[in-house]
Design a protein around this motif. Structure first.
Motif, PDB file in Angstrom:
ATOM      1  N   PRO A  38      -9.871  -0.381  -2.542  1.00 41.54           N
ATOM      2  CA  PRO A  38     -10.099  -0.645  -3.854  1.00 41.54           C
ATOM      3  C   PRO A  38     -10.523   0.661  -4.418  1.00 41.54           C
ATOM      4  CG  PRO A  38     -11.432  -2.117  -2.489  1.00 41.54           C
ATOM      5  CD  PRO A  38     -10.542  -1.237  -1.492  1.00 41.54           C
ATOM      6  N   ALA A  39     -10.586   1.757  -3.663  1.00 42.81           N
ATOM      7  CA  ALA A  39     -10.800   3.091  -4.318  1.00 42.81           C
ATOM      8  C   ALA A  39      -9.491   3.809  -4.876  1.00 42.81           C
ATOM      9  CB  ALA A  39     -11.658   3.953  -3.514  1.00 42.81           C
ATOM     10  N   ALA A  40      -8.387   3.345  -4.364  1.00 39.65           N
ATOM     11  CA  ALA A  40      -6.971   4.013  -4.513  1.00 39.65           C
ATOM     12  C   ALA A  40      -6.129   2.931  -5.184  1.00 39.65           C
ATOM     13  CB  ALA A  40      -6.744   4.468  -3.490  1.00 39.65           C
ATOM     14  N   ARG A  41      -6.385   1.796  -6.041  1.00 38.70           N
ATOM     15  CA  ARG A  41      -5.456   1.157  -6.868  1.00 38.70           C
ATOM     16  C   ARG A  41      -4.583   1.872  -7.629  1.00 38.70           C
ATOM     17  NH1 ARG A  41      -8.215  -4.112  -6.481  1.00 38.70           N
ATOM     18  NH2 ARG A  41      -8.733  -4.225  -4.220  1.00 38.70           N
ATOM     19  N   PRO A  42      -3.209   1.751  -7.580  1.00 34.97           N
ATOM     20  CA  PRO A  42      -2.302   2.327  -8.397  1.00 34.97           C
ATOM     21  C   PRO A  42      -2.415   1.904  -9.803  1.00 34.97           C
ATOM     22  CG  PRO A  42      -1.207   0.741  -7.068  1.00 34.97           C
ATOM     23  CD  PRO A  42      -2.757   0.726  -6.592  1.00 34.97           C
ATOM     24  N   ARG A  43      -1.830   2.907 -10.648  1.00 32.69           N
ATOM     25  CA  ARG A  43      -1.789   2.306 -12.165  1.00 32.69           C
ATOM     26  C   ARG A  43      -0.718   1.745 -12.219  1.00 32.69           C
ATOM     27  NH1 ARG A  43       1.122   4.924 -16.081  1.00 32.69           N
ATOM     28  NH2 ARG A  43       1.399   6.874 -14.581  1.00 32.69           N
ATOM     29  N   ARG A  44       0.366   1.768 -11.680  1.00 30.15           N
ATOM     30  CA  ARG A  44       1.635   0.824 -11.883  1.00 30.15           C
ATOM     31  C   ARG A  44       2.316   0.964 -10.500  1.00 30.15           C
ATOM     32  NH1 ARG A  44       7.019   2.873 -14.912  1.00 30.15           N
ATOM     33  NH2 ARG A  44       7.873   0.761 -15.499  1.00 30.15           N
ATOM     34  N   LEU A  45       2.681  -0.255 -10.000  1.00 28.43           N
ATOM     35  CA  LEU A  45       3.292  -0.715  -8.666  1.00 28.43           C
ATOM     36  C   LEU A  45       4.725  -1.102  -9.014  1.00 28.43           C
ATOM     37  CD1 LEU A  45       3.335  -0.944  -5.766  1.00 28.43           C
ATOM     38  CD2 LEU A  45       2.504  -3.284  -5.942  1.00 28.43           C
TER      39      LEU A  45
END
Length: 305
Positions: free
Chosen positions: A254-261
């Motif tokens: 949860p602390a490192a969700r990408p802006r775009r996948l």
């Protein structure tokens, strides 16, 4: 003889594994009762409450002791900044880790390989050429976990192998020495080496039973990573025409969700630019796909922070 392991590697490996274990149901339920939000990410305050409760029950502190005083200690341990033997043993006792999990953490902390787990840097022998592959993969399932520091922390693989000629070995190749490999089913990791002239490292797995041509076996193994710096934001998997079923899942803390996948297809593992990409939506911090690969190709994900 294995290489001399930088103590910081062992610390990071143990911290990564400790974090993952605390997320497993049997240990998660111990700290989750102290968490305000039941479905939240790992709560360091809640973990500290479990440690404080254990210290009180063991008579090591009085009832005036506050769990808040342990939060920095928990944070340093889970970040891989500092994890002393005393702190590790406190976690083991407070959460009642199984003997297997406790021994794994102790060995990782010391940078030592065991019969079931191989710390790559500890086991590296002389460089060698890439070995032949007397087997092919029929089915493959990969789970790639990215931690709060934006680095891979755990990789889980399940595969169905078929021997194309008699063999008692499988070779698992990847691109870092900052790793510890455990075989959960189907064999034992026995040695590691770097492929001459490349960044590729190989862990050799002795199969539980030798295979004759045409025979199959299931392998399941996991890799704990301890990169000193985040690597490229992607996960790729090269597959051959023999793969009948491929499943790849990526999980983000949860602390490192990408802006775009992006889901992509590359011409080769060396290619920097994907031939095809398509945006993918994260659901509860993860994304996955399953397919029959269209022949030899490289498939996977790339993301942007």
């Amino acid at each position: 003889m294995g290489a001399v392991v930088d103590p910081a590697w062992g610390l990071r490996l143990a911290a990564r594994r400790l974090t993952d274990l605390l997320g497993e149901p049997r240990y998660r339920r111990r700290w989750q009762v102290h968490s305000v939000v039941r479905r939240a990410e790992l709560s360091r305050a809640a973990v500290a409450a479990v440690l404080a409760e254990h210290l009180f029950d063991a008579g090591e502190v009085d009832d005036g002791h506050r769990s808040r005083s342990l939060e920095n200690r928990v944070g340093r341990a889970l970040n891989g900044d500092r994890l002393s033997d005393a702190t590790l043993e406190l976690f083991i006792r407070a959460f009642e880790f199984t003997d297997e999990d406790a021994d794994e953490l102790r060995n990782l902390r010391s940078g030592r390989s065991t019969a079931r787990q191989l710390v790559v840097a500890d086991a590296l022998g002389p460089e060698e050429p890439m070995p032949p592959r007397p087997w092919r993969t029929l089915q493959l399932a990969e789970e790639h976990h990215v931690g709060p520091d934006r680095s891979p922390r755990l990789h889980h693989t399940r595969q169905l192998l078929e021997a194309v000629e008699a063999t008692d070995r499988y070779t698992y190749a990847f691109d870092t020495a900052y790793a510890a490999v455990s075989v959960l089913h189907g064999g034992d990791p026995v040695r590691a080496f770097r492929v001459a002239g490349t960044p590729i490292h190989v862990v050799e797995v002795l199969l539980s039973r030798p295979l004759l041509a045409g025979q199959t076996t299931h392998l399941e193994y996991q890799t704990v990573f301890a990169y000193p710096e985040p690597p490229a934001p992607e996960f790729r998997r090269g597959v051959t025409a023999s793969v009948r079923h491929l499943a790849i899942t990526v999980h983000f803390d949860p602390a490192a969700r990408p802006r775009r996948l992006l889901r992509g297809c590359w011409a080769s593992v060396e290619s920097e630019t994907a031939e095809r990409v398509e945006p993918v939506e994260l659901v509860d911090g993860q994304a996955s796909f399953e397919l029959v690969p269209p022949g030899r190709c490289v498939l996977g994900y790339r993301w942007e922070w």
